[in-house]
Design a protein around this motif. Sequence first.
Motif, short mmCIF file in Angstrom:
data_model
loop_
_atom_site.label_atom_id
_atom_site.label_comp_id
_atom_site.label_asym_id
_atom_site.label_seq_id
_atom_site.Cartn_x
_atom_site.Cartn_y
_atom_site.Cartn_z
N LEU A 74 46.47 34.13 44.69
CA LEU A 74 47.42 34.67 45.41
C LEU A 74 46.58 35.59 46.47
CD1 LEU A 74 50.20 35.93 46.25
CD2 LEU A 74 50.00 37.47 44.19
N HIS A 122 48.77 30.73 47.31
CA HIS A 122 49.95 31.37 47.73
C HIS A 122 49.91 32.38 48.71
CE1 HIS A 122 54.30 33.08 46.70
NE2 HIS A 122 54.11 33.18 48.20
N LYS A 165 51.97 27.78 48.98
CA LYS A 165 53.19 28.40 49.45
C LYS A 165 52.71 29.30 50.36
CE LYS A 165 55.23 28.38 44.95
NZ LYS A 165 55.64 29.36 43.54
N GLY A 206 58.88 32.87 44.65
CA GLY A 206 58.66 32.04 45.34
C GLY A 206 59.33 32.02 47.15
#
Length: 242
Positions: A74, A122, A165, A206
């Motif tokens: 992340l 992400h 993502k 998400g």
Amino acid sequence: MNQVLITGASSGIGKQLACDYAENGWRVIACGQNAQRLDKLQEEHQTIETLRFDVTDSENTRLALTSLEKLPELIILNAGTCEYINEGKIDTALVKRVFDVNVYGVLHCIEALQARFNQKTHLVIISSSASFVALPRAEAYGASKAAMSYITQALAVDLAYLNMKITLVNPGFVKTPLTDKNDFTMPMLVSPEYASKKIRSGIAAGKKEISFPATFTLFLKSIALLPITFRLAVIKRMTGKS
């Protein structure tokens, strides 16, 4: 242990995100320029480590981020600044300062990290609800955030082959040291704790886009649909400017 990298983590939304993720058991890499604030963060949270660099310096950013042994899954690119022009008089030096942080600072980070992007990555980019509608004196700030919104959406298309993502975040007014400098009314001002909760829950779900507070962002999008004369009147009333 889950791991997150956060830029602009020495104050405001970034600091709150760093603290909240750390308190929830994440290993946090808190990035910023202020050594004293970063050191304090590290002292208060055992799972926070710090990385000091200036996002406006491409080489400094590259060296700092490529030094990471492992790329966090992340990545939250939150570092930003805000300056307003004076009475409609363009100041190119001011505009450049804002773009250097809000646009090129983000791009420097992406450029340094992109070789290691993969399907587990992400990427979260903090833009602003100011990108929804033109606001008074916000030629520099609003344009920089509109640019990042477009860039984020374009990256989502170009990097689709990686199956990673990408999330765009559009906060409204959040009480931070940056907004404390504002000399106008800030409708529906929210706390950093509220902002962090909304961002973290949206990331966990998400979501491709996170905008808050919902009523305020919907209001701004609606204003953008009005004829210019009515739009200006509503905005001036909203911000308390005559």
